[in-house]
Design a protein around this motif. Structure first.
Motif, PDB file in Angstrom:
ATOM      1  N   LEU A   1       0.837  -1.206   0.000  1.00 25.89           N
ATOM      2  CA  LEU A   1       0.000   0.000   0.000  1.00 25.89           C
ATOM      3  C   LEU A   1       0.863   1.243   0.000  1.00 25.89           C
ATOM      4  O   LEU A   1       0.544   2.260  -0.587  1.00 25.89           O
ATOM      5  N   LYS A   2       1.993   1.146   0.683  1.00 26.61           N
ATOM      6  CA  LYS A   2       2.901   2.293   0.767  1.00 26.61           C
ATOM      7  C   LYS A   2       3.420   2.682  -0.622  1.00 26.61           C
ATOM      8  O   LYS A   2       3.453   3.850  -0.986  1.00 26.61           O
ATOM      9  N   GLU A   3       3.783   1.651  -1.399  1.00 25.99           N
ATOM     10  CA  GLU A   3       4.279   1.925  -2.755  1.00 25.99           C
ATOM     11  C   GLU A   3       3.171   2.502  -3.634  1.00 25.99           C
ATOM     12  O   GLU A   3       3.393   3.402  -4.431  1.00 25.99           O
ATOM     13  N   ILE A   4       1.959   1.956  -3.448  1.00 27.88           N
ATOM     14  CA  ILE A   4       0.829   2.457  -4.239  1.00 27.88           C
ATOM     15  C   ILE A   4       0.552   3.913  -3.876  1.00 27.88           C
ATOM     16  O   ILE A   4       0.351   4.770  -4.730  1.00 27.88           O
ATOM     17  N   GLU A   5       0.609   4.183  -2.563  1.00 30.60           N
ATOM     18  CA  GLU A   5       0.374   5.552  -2.098  1.00 30.60           C
ATOM     19  C   GLU A   5       1.405   6.507  -2.695  1.00 30.60           C
ATOM     20  O   GLU A   5       1.078   7.573  -3.206  1.00 30.60           O
ATOM     21  N   LYS A   6       2.665   6.072  -2.674  1.00 32.31           N
ATOM     22  CA  LYS A   6       3.733   6.932  -3.192  1.00 32.31           C
ATOM     23  C   LYS A   6       3.500   7.215  -4.679  1.00 32.31           C
ATOM     24  O   LYS A   6       3.578   8.364  -5.124  1.00 32.31           O
ATOM     25  N   SER A   7       3.175   6.166  -5.452  1.00 30.97           N
ATOM     26  CA  SER A   7       2.942   6.375  -6.884  1.00 30.97           C
ATOM     27  C   SER A   7       1.777   7.324  -7.104  1.00 30.97           C
ATOM     28  O   SER A   7       1.831   8.198  -7.972  1.00 30.97           O
ATOM     29  N   ALA A   8       0.704   7.137  -6.307  1.00 28.51           N
ATOM     30  CA  ALA A   8      -0.480   7.990  -6.482  1.00 28.51           C
ATOM     31  C   ALA A   8      -0.116   9.445  -6.197  1.00 28.51           C
ATOM     32  O   ALA A   8      -0.520  10.359  -6.921  1.00 28.51           O
ATOM     33  N   ILE A   9       0.684   9.650  -5.159  1.00 29.27           N
ATOM     34  CA  ILE A   9       1.064  11.020  -4.805  1.00 29.27           C
ATOM     35  C   ILE A   9       1.935  11.633  -5.897  1.00 29.27           C
ATOM     36  O   ILE A   9       1.691  12.753  -6.363  1.00 29.27           O
ATOM     37  N   LEU A  10       2.911  10.875  -6.346  1.00 25.32           N
ATOM     38  CA  LEU A  10       3.828  11.438  -7.344  1.00 25.32           C
ATOM     39  C   LEU A  10       3.114  11.694  -8.674  1.00 25.32           C
ATOM     40  O   LEU A  10       3.351  12.709  -9.326  1.00 25.32           O
ATOM     41  N   ALA A  11       2.195  10.779  -9.038  1.00 22.84           N
ATOM     42  CA  ALA A  11       1.459  10.970 -10.295  1.00 22.84           C
ATOM     43  C   ALA A  11       0.562  12.204 -10.199  1.00 22.84           C
ATOM     44  O   ALA A  11       0.468  12.999 -11.139  1.00 22.84           O
ATOM     45  N   THR A  12      -0.085  12.374  -9.041  1.00 27.40           N
ATOM     46  CA  THR A  12      -0.974  13.543  -8.880  1.00 27.40           C
ATOM     47  C   THR A  12      -0.150  14.825  -8.891  1.00 27.40           C
ATOM     48  O   THR A  12      -0.532  15.826  -9.500  1.00 27.40           O
ATOM     49  N   LEU A  13       1.002  14.766  -8.228  1.00 24.36           N
ATOM     50  CA  LEU A  13       1.885  15.937  -8.188  1.00 24.36           C
ATOM     51  C   LEU A  13       2.318  16.318  -9.606  1.00 24.36           C
ATOM     52  O   LEU A  13       2.339  17.496  -9.968  1.00 24.36           O
ATOM     53  N   ALA A  14       2.602  15.294 -10.406  1.00 28.15           N
ATOM     54  CA  ALA A  14       3.012  15.561 -11.791  1.00 28.15           C
ATOM     55  C   ALA A  14       1.849  16.189 -12.559  1.00 28.15           C
ATOM     56  O   ALA A  14       2.009  17.170 -13.277  1.00 28.15           O
ATOM     57  N   ARG A  15       0.638  15.635 -12.362  1.00 32.29           N
ATOM     58  CA  ARG A  15      -0.528  16.168 -13.077  1.00 32.29           C
ATOM     59  C   ARG A  15      -0.796  17.617 -12.692  1.00 32.29           C
ATOM     60  O   ARG A  15      -1.196  18.428 -13.504  1.00 32.29           O
ATOM     61  N   GLU A  16      -0.541  17.927 -11.396  1.00 33.52           N
ATOM     62  CA  GLU A  16      -0.801  19.290 -10.926  1.00 33.52           C
ATOM     63  C   GLU A  16       0.423  20.187 -11.121  1.00 33.52           C
ATOM     64  O   GLU A  16       0.544  21.226 -10.478  1.00 33.52           O
ATOM     65  N   ASN A  17       1.338  19.757 -11.980  1.00 38.88           N
ATOM     66  CA  ASN A  17       2.544  20.538 -12.288  1.00 38.88           C
ATOM     67  C   ASN A  17       3.313  20.958 -11.043  1.00 38.88           C
ATOM     68  O   ASN A  17       3.807  22.084 -10.954  1.00 38.88           O
ATOM     69  N   GLY A  18       3.367  20.066 -10.082  1.00 35.43           N
ATOM     70  CA  GLY A  18       4.179  20.329  -8.888  1.00 35.43           C
ATOM     71  C   GLY A  18       3.489  21.201  -7.846  1.00 35.43           C
ATOM     72  O   GLY A  18       4.074  21.512  -6.812  1.00 35.43           O
ATOM     73  N   ASN A  19       2.246  21.609  -8.113  1.00 37.40           N
ATOM     74  CA  ASN A  19       1.531  22.457  -7.133  1.00 37.40           C
ATOM     75  C   ASN A  19       1.045  21.608  -5.951  1.00 37.40           C
ATOM     76  O   ASN A  19       0.164  20.760  -6.085  1.00 37.40           O
ATOM     77  N   GLN A  20       1.655  21.856  -4.781  1.00 41.63           N
ATOM     78  CA  GLN A  20       1.376  20.993  -3.629  1.00 41.63           C
ATOM     79  C   GLN A  20      -0.034  21.208  -3.072  1.00 41.63           C
ATOM     80  O   GLN A  20      -0.672  20.267  -2.618  1.00 41.63           O
ATOM     81  N   SER A  21      -0.509  22.459  -3.104  1.00 39.35           N
ATOM     82  CA  SER A  21      -1.855  22.705  -2.563  1.00 39.35           C
ATOM     83  C   SER A  21      -2.891  21.945  -3.381  1.00 39.35           C
ATOM     84  O   SER A  21      -3.773  21.270  -2.839  1.00 39.35           O
ATOM     85  N   LYS A  22      -2.752  22.052  -4.713  1.00 35.39           N
ATOM     86  CA  LYS A  22      -3.722  21.372  -5.590  1.00 35.39           C
ATOM     87  C   LYS A  22      -3.596  19.867  -5.439  1.00 35.39           C
ATOM     88  O   LYS A  22      -4.590  19.147  -5.454  1.00 35.39           O
TER      89      LYS A  22
END
Ligand SMILES: Nc1ncnc2c1ncn2[C@@H]1O[C@H](COP(=O)(O)OP(=O)(O)OP(=O)(O)O)[C@@H](O)[C@H]1O
Ligand SMILES: [Mg+2]
Length: 355
Positions: free
Chosen positions: A313-334
Motif C-alpha cells: 500500500l505504501k508503494e501504491i500511495e507513493k505512486s499515487a502522490i507522485l502521479a498527482t503531483l506531476a498532473r498538478e505541475n508540482g503544485n502541492q496545494s492542488k
C-alpha cells in the motif's frame, strides 16, 4: 476485532457477534461520531473501555479516518474531560518548535531564553496532551518523552528540579510505527510503551456501510454553512461512492460533498458534480493503461497506475502522490486537495520520500 475461529474478541472475552456491538451498550455520548459498521462500533467500544484509564492510547489510521475526533472523545469521556485538551502536532515540533515547547525552560537556559517558559506538559497537567503525528517526533526527543511517560515528572531545560506532572497522553499516527521502528526512525521502547492501548481506525473503504449516513451528514452541514438547499444524494452517486477507494477517507468524502453542494444546480447531488476519479470506476479499479485511455477520450485527465498484486500500500500511495503531483505541475496545494489530504500531510510524505 473478533476472531472467527474462537468467537473471542481481542480482549479474550467470549462474545456473541449479533449482540456484542451496539451503540446502546456504550457508556459514552458519541452522537457526533457517526457510523454503525462493525469496524466502527468496535472503535467506539474501545473508546468506551480506554477513556477512563490514565494510560497512553495510540490511535492509528490512514489520513482522514477521524483520529483527532477519537482523541477528543477519549478526552471528553475521561475523568479529565472538564479540562481543556492540549493538542500539539509533532510535525510542527520537528520543524519549528524545540524541546522547550514540550518541557519548558528556565530563564538563561540558552541564548535568547530571557524568560522562564512553561512547556506543554506542564500546561496540560491535570488534563490530556494529544501528541498528533507522533511518528514525526524527532529522535532526540523520543527518549525524553519516554522518561516523562514512565516517571510522570519533567525537568525544564536549564533547570534541576523534577516537576511532577499529571498528564494523560494520547498519540496519533498515520504512518506505520512498526515500520518506522524497523527503519530506525522511531525508538522501539517508546513504540512499545505507546501501543499498550491501541485503537486502529478502519479506512473508509473498510466500512462502506457508513458512507451514506456520513454523506448525508456532510450534505446537511454544507447546506447550513453555505445557505444552499440541496436535499438529496442521487442513488447513482451512492453507487459510485460505494465503488470508490477513498484514499483520503472521511475528510475526502466531506470535501467531495462540500464541492458537489456548491456545484449543484438542482436539489440533488448528481454524478456530474463529482470529481472525475470518483465518477470513473476505471480510474480507481487500476485497469491497464490502454483500457483506460480507450475509455476516456479526455485521457490527459487520468493517470493510470497499474500495480502488480503484491505491491505494498505504501508503494501504491507513493505512486499515487507522485502521479498527482506531476498532473498538478508540482503544485502541492492542488495535489493535497485532489488527494483529499491536508497540505502538511502531503509535505511530510514527500519528505519521507526524500523529495
Ligand atoms: N465517524 C465520524 N463521523 C463524523 N465525522 C467524522 C467521523 N470521523 C471523521 N469525521 C470528520 O472527518 C474529518 C477528518 O477527521 P480527523 O481530522 O479526525 O482525521 P485524522 O485521522 O486526524 O486525519 P489526519 O491524519 O489527516 O490528521 C473531520 O472533519 C472529522 O470531523
Ligand atoms: Mg489529524
Amino acid at each position: 476485532m473478533q476472531n472467527q475461529k474462537t468467537g473471542k474478541n481481542t480482549y479474550g472475552d467470549l462474545v456473541s457477534p449479533e449482540t456484542s456491538l451496539s451503540r446502546e451498550k456504550l457508556h459514552g455520548n458519541y452522537k457526533s461520531i457517526l457510523g454503525e459498521s462493525a469496524g466502527h462500533l468496535e472503535v467506539l467500544q474501545q473508546v468506551d473501555m480506554f477513556a477512563k484509564s490514565s494510560q497512553t492510547v495510540l490511535i492509528s489510521g490512514e489520513t482522514g479516518t477521524g483520529k483527532e475526533l477519537i482523541a477528543a472523545a477519549l478526552h471528553a469521556e475521561s475523568l479529565r474531560g472538564g479540562h481543556t485538551m492540549v493538542v500539539v502536532s509533532c510535525a510542527e515540533i520537528a520543524e519549528n518548535l524545540t524541546e522547550s515547547e514540550l518541557f519548558g525552560h528556565e530563564r538563561g537556559a540558552f541564548t535568547g531564553a530571557d524568560q522562564q517558559h512553561i512547556g506543554l506538559f506542564e500546561t496540560a497537567s491535570r488534563s490530556t496532551l494529544f501528541l498528533d503525528e507522533i511518528g514525526e517526533l524527532p529522535m532526540r526527543l523520543q527518549p525524553k518523552l519516554l522518561r516523562v511517560l514512565q516517571e510522570n515528572k519533567i525537568r525544564r531545560m536549564g533547570g534541576t528540579a523534577q516537576i511532577p506532572v499529571s498528564v494523560r497522553v494520547l498519540a496519533a499516527t498515520n504512518i506505520d510505527l512498526k515500520e518506522a521502528v524497523a527503519a530506525g526512525k522511531f525508538r522501539r521502547d517508546l513504540y512499545e510503551r505507546l501501543k499498550s492501548l491501541h485503537i486502529q481506525l478502519p479506512a473508509l473503504r473498510e466500512r462502506r456501510e457508513d458512507i451514506p449516513a456520513l454523506a448525508k451528514h456532510f450534505l446537511i452541514k454544507e447546506n447550513n454553512s453555505s445557505s444552499r438547499k440541496v436535499a438529496d444524494i442521487n442513488s447513482e452517486v451512492l453507487l459510485l461512492f460505494d465503488a470508490y477507494s477513498w484514499p483520503g477517507n472521511i475528510r475526502e468524502l466531506e470535501g467531495i460533498i462540500g464541492r458537489a453542494v456548491l456545484l449543484a444546480e438542482g436539489s440533488e447531488i448528481l454524478p456530474p458534480y463529482l470529481p472525475s476519479d470518483v465518477r470513473t470506476p476505471q480510474a480507481h479499479a487500476l485497469p491497464s493503461a490502454d483500457a483506460t485511455a480507450a475509455a476516456n477520450p479526455n485521457a490527459a485527465e487520468y493517470f493510470v497506475l497499474p500495480f502488480p498484486i503484491g505491491t505494498t500500500l505504501k508503494e501504491i500511495e507513493k505512486s499515487a502522490i507522485l502521479a498527482t503531483l506531476a498532473r498538478e505541475n508540482g503544485n502541492q496545494s492542488k495535489t493535497a486537495k485532489s488527494l483529499g489530504i491536508d497540505r502538511r500531510t502531503l509535505h511530510n510524505k514527500l519528505r519521507d520520500y526524500n523529495m
